[in-house]
Structures are given as C-alpha cells and as structure tokens.
Scaffold this motif. Structure first.
Motif, PDB file in Angstrom:
ATOM      1  N   ASP A  99      42.124  41.884  40.571  1.00  0.00           N
ATOM      2  CA  ASP A  99      41.652  41.158  39.867  1.00  0.00           C
ATOM      3  C   ASP A  99      41.028  39.908  40.353  1.00  0.00           C
ATOM      4  O   ASP A  99      41.614  38.887  40.716  1.00  0.00           O
ATOM      5  N   ALA A 100      39.884  39.990  40.828  1.00  0.00           N
ATOM      6  CA  ALA A 100      39.063  38.890  41.516  1.00  0.00           C
ATOM      7  C   ALA A 100      39.048  37.757  40.832  1.00  0.00           C
ATOM      8  O   ALA A 100      37.754  37.480  40.264  1.00  0.00           O
ATOM      9  N   LYS A 101      39.837  36.974  40.518  1.00  0.00           N
ATOM     10  CA  LYS A 101      39.718  35.579  39.789  1.00  0.00           C
ATOM     11  C   LYS A 101      39.762  34.404  40.541  1.00  0.00           C
ATOM     12  O   LYS A 101      40.513  34.824  41.573  1.00  0.00           O
ATOM     13  N   ILE A 125      38.378  30.582  49.513  1.00  0.00           N
ATOM     14  CA  ILE A 125      37.850  29.560  48.643  1.00  0.00           C
ATOM     15  C   ILE A 125      36.394  29.520  48.321  1.00  0.00           C
ATOM     16  O   ILE A 125      36.088  29.330  47.093  1.00  0.00           O
ATOM     17  N   VAL A 126      35.578  29.798  49.150  1.00  0.00           N
ATOM     18  CA  VAL A 126      34.096  29.914  48.879  1.00  0.00           C
ATOM     19  C   VAL A 126      33.901  30.899  47.879  1.00  0.00           C
ATOM     20  O   VAL A 126      33.176  30.725  46.939  1.00  0.00           O
ATOM     21  N   LYS A 127      34.363  31.905  48.089  1.00  0.00           N
ATOM     22  CA  LYS A 127      34.515  33.229  47.065  1.00  0.00           C
ATOM     23  C   LYS A 127      34.934  32.755  45.623  1.00  0.00           C
ATOM     24  O   LYS A 127      34.589  32.931  44.486  1.00  0.00           O
ATOM     25  N   GLY A 128      35.949  31.871  45.544  1.00  0.00           N
ATOM     26  CA  GLY A 128      36.456  31.572  44.235  1.00  0.00           C
ATOM     27  C   GLY A 128      35.744  30.350  43.467  1.00  0.00           C
ATOM     28  O   GLY A 128      35.451  30.790  42.203  1.00  0.00           O
ATOM     29  N   LEU A 129      35.015  29.746  44.399  1.00  0.00           N
ATOM     30  CA  LEU A 129      34.178  28.798  43.780  1.00  0.00           C
ATOM     31  C   LEU A 129      32.887  29.307  43.239  1.00  0.00           C
ATOM     32  O   LEU A 129      32.171  28.932  42.453  1.00  0.00           O
ATOM     33  N   SER A 130      32.533  30.661  43.852  1.00  0.00           N
ATOM     34  CA  SER A 130      31.315  30.876  43.606  1.00  0.00           C
ATOM     35  C   SER A 130      31.336  32.090  42.163  1.00  0.00           C
ATOM     36  O   SER A 130      30.314  32.493  41.946  1.00  0.00           O
ATOM     37  N   LEU A 131      32.421  32.209  41.862  1.00  0.00           N
ATOM     38  CA  LEU A 131      32.601  33.359  40.842  1.00  0.00           C
ATOM     39  C   LEU A 131      32.008  32.834  39.416  1.00  0.00           C
ATOM     40  O   LEU A 131      32.107  31.593  39.120  1.00  0.00           O
ATOM     41  N   ASN A 132      31.279  33.644  38.858  1.00  0.00           N
ATOM     42  CA  ASN A 132      30.879  33.343  37.400  1.00  0.00           C
ATOM     43  C   ASN A 132      31.774  33.922  36.303  1.00  0.00           C
ATOM     44  O   ASN A 132      31.528  34.925  35.722  1.00  0.00           O
ATOM     45  N   TYR A 137      36.758  29.175  35.124  1.00  0.00           N
ATOM     46  CA  TYR A 137      37.932  28.625  35.539  1.00  0.00           C
ATOM     47  C   TYR A 137      38.159  27.077  35.491  1.00  0.00           C
ATOM     48  O   TYR A 137      37.167  26.234  35.837  1.00  0.00           O
ATOM     49  N   ARG A 138      39.122  26.569  34.858  1.00  0.00           N
ATOM     50  CA  ARG A 138      39.142  25.441  34.421  1.00  0.00           C
ATOM     51  C   ARG A 138      39.877  24.379  35.402  1.00  0.00           C
ATOM     52  O   ARG A 138      39.893  23.158  34.926  1.00  0.00           O
ATOM     53  N   HIS A 139      40.395  24.946  36.572  1.00  0.00           N
ATOM     54  CA  HIS A 139      40.814  24.052  37.529  1.00  0.00           C
ATOM     55  C   HIS A 139      40.172  23.919  38.730  1.00  0.00           C
ATOM     56  O   HIS A 139      40.927  24.327  39.908  1.00  0.00           O
ATOM     57  N   LYS A 140      38.751  23.958  38.771  1.00  0.00           N
ATOM     58  CA  LYS A 140      38.252  23.900  40.254  1.00  0.00           C
ATOM     59  C   LYS A 140      38.737  22.764  41.237  1.00  0.00           C
ATOM     60  O   LYS A 140      38.542  22.920  42.338  1.00  0.00           O
ATOM     61  N   LEU A 143      40.713  24.476  44.014  1.00  0.00           N
ATOM     62  CA  LEU A 143      40.224  24.961  45.056  1.00  0.00           C
ATOM     63  C   LEU A 143      39.557  23.933  46.125  1.00  0.00           C
ATOM     64  O   LEU A 143      39.804  24.045  47.207  1.00  0.00           O
ATOM     65  N   TYR A 144      39.029  22.837  45.467  1.00  0.00           N
ATOM     66  CA  TYR A 144      38.375  21.764  46.351  1.00  0.00           C
ATOM     67  C   TYR A 144      39.520  21.303  46.972  1.00  0.00           C
ATOM     68  O   TYR A 144      39.278  20.884  48.265  1.00  0.00           O
TER      69      TYR A 144
END
Length: 277
Positions: A99-101, A125-132, A137-140, A143-144
């Motif tokens: 489940d790529a969330k 991390i880059v993949k997580g930030l690029s997900l649409n 996702y409410r807690h970016k 990731l940063y």
C-alpha cells in the motif's frame, strides 16, 4: 469497516527528541475480528512504551494475515522502538509495497535512517512527497522533517535548514522541526531568532522541557534571572509531566533560585559598602 489505531511517527533520529509525537486513526477493510482485537492490544502496548509485548501480539496477526498492512506497520514501529532497524525495514518495506501511501513512506524512511540506508531513505521520502493521494496526506511536515534529519546526517546543513523551514510552512506548530531549527540558529549564533523559535516551540508543546530549558538559558545569559525562573516555574505547574523532565525542571529551578539569592546578596553588600562610605 473496522478501525485500528496505527502509528505514523516522524522519529527524530539524530537528537532523540521524541516528545509530542502523535498517533492517528487509520482504516483497514480486510481485518478479521481476532486481528482487530490483537492490533488494538498491540497499539496500546506500543503507546504505553512496551514494544516487546506489542511484538508478541503482532506475530499472531501476521501469521494469520501476512499482507495485513496495519500489523506490518505496527510491527515495524515496534522493532524500531526495540532498536532492531533491520527487522523494522523488513516489515515496513512490506507495508509500503502492499500500500504505497505517504504515511508508509514516512515510517520506512525513519527505519532506513536507523539502519544507515541514507540513499534509500531519501528516495522513499521523495516518493512519499510526490504521491497524489485522495484525500491528500495531511502531515507532509513529517516527511520534510525526516528530509531535514537526513540532510543533517549527511552534514548538508543548508539543505537541512531548508527542509525544516518547509516543514513549518506545512505546519507552523510542528514541534520537532521548530526545535531543530531553533537549535540550528543557536549553532549559527543567531540567538534572537533561536529564541523566537523556542517561544513558538514552547507554545506548540508546553510539556516539552527542552523548549523551556533553552528559553530559560537565553534569559539567564542576559542577566534576567527572574524571567528565566518564571518560565521554569510555569512549566512545573503543568499536569502530567514526564518524571525525568520534571526532575530536570526542579533541579533547574533550584539552581536559578540559588543564583538569584546570590545576586541579591551581592547587590545588598554593594549597597551597604556604598552607604558606609
């Protein structure tokens, strides 16, 4: 549809500032009744600081349902808490592949950093930030934040500062990034900016002693012992404090009281000598 509590923690891996981490609710459509109970028990053990007991509860769920992403996530976080990053990576990678969330990318990036897989951490991390994702996702900011921690691990301080500032654009009340940014400003001797960040960190997490301690030091170094002492006293009035931090606050209060008494005595002696002349 049944609800299970899972952890999506942005671990502060460099300085171990683990305060103010949060637990969120998530949903898993595939849970069996026994699994729901076991996961709830495991989550409670994790939340109460018993990852060893959580691990044993989770083993039964994963044996029955090896593709249960909630169980795999909790097992990964339990293994992280048990200082077993290799196993944490193994479980969190499975959860991500199933489940790529973004929340799975967050947890996996923490495990990669703990396992010293820095390049893998950056990629995920880059993949997580690029997900649409829908909803997004409410807690970016988390990731940063991990991106900032990663940059610090690589001694790329400019990139780390940029990542923490971006985390605070996403969420100005996010304590972990606010505290790291404040510490970085102290290291750059930008003490007034650091003080402003510690003020905001203290507002975001009143029970985090770190912010109060740094603010107290700021005022003490400028000769304002009363303000320094007042901050510590205000902190000690809070309910539900961590016992270790409560003890540190009590020790600091005693130290500041002693200094204030010494300063007052010295001042009185100087006044007396001037009068005698």
């Amino acid at each position: 549809m049944t609800k299970v509590r899972t952890f999506t923690l942005a671990f502060s891996l460099i300085l171990a500032t683990a305060g103010c981490q949060t637990v969120k609710n998530s949903q898993d459509k595939t849970l069996k009744p026994d699994s729901e109970t076991d996961l709830s028990v495991a989550a409670a053990f994790l939340e109460s600081g018993r990852p060893d007991k959580a691990m044993y509860e989770l083993r039964a769920v994963i044996e029955r349902e090896p593709k249960n992403t909630s169980a795999l996530t909790l097992m990964g976080l339990a293994q992280l808490a048990l200082k077993n990053p290799k196993k944490a990576v193994e479980n969190l990678e499975k959860a991500w592949k199933l489940d790529a969330k973004a929340e799975h990318a967050l947890n996996l990036s923490s495990a990669y950093m703990e396992n010293n897989q820095l390049e893998s951490a950056q990629k995920i991390i880059v993949k997580g930030l690029s997900l649409n994702e829908k909803p997004p996702y409410r807690h970016k900011e988390r990731l940063y934040h991990n991106l900032g921690l990663l940059a610090e691990r690589k001694s790329k301080l400019v990139a780390a500062e940029k990542a923490y500032r971006q985390a605070l654009v996403e969420n100005p009340t996010f304590y972990l990034s606010r505290a790291r940014l404040a510490a970085m400003m102290e290291e750059k001797k930008k003490f007034n900016e650091a003080k402003d960040h510690w003020d905001m960190a203290r507002s975001a997490c009143p029970g985090c002693f770190e912010a109060t301690a740094h603010l107290s030091k700021y005022y003490k170094e400028r000769g304002d012992l009363r303000t320094a002492l007042g901050l510590v006293k205000d902190y000690r009035r809070l309910e539900g404090l961590n016992p270790a931090e409560s003890k540190m606050a009590a020790d600091l209060e005693q130290s500041l009281n002693n200094e204030l008494t010494k300063t007052a005595t010295n001042h009185a002696n100087q006044v007396l000598k001037t009068t005698e002349r």
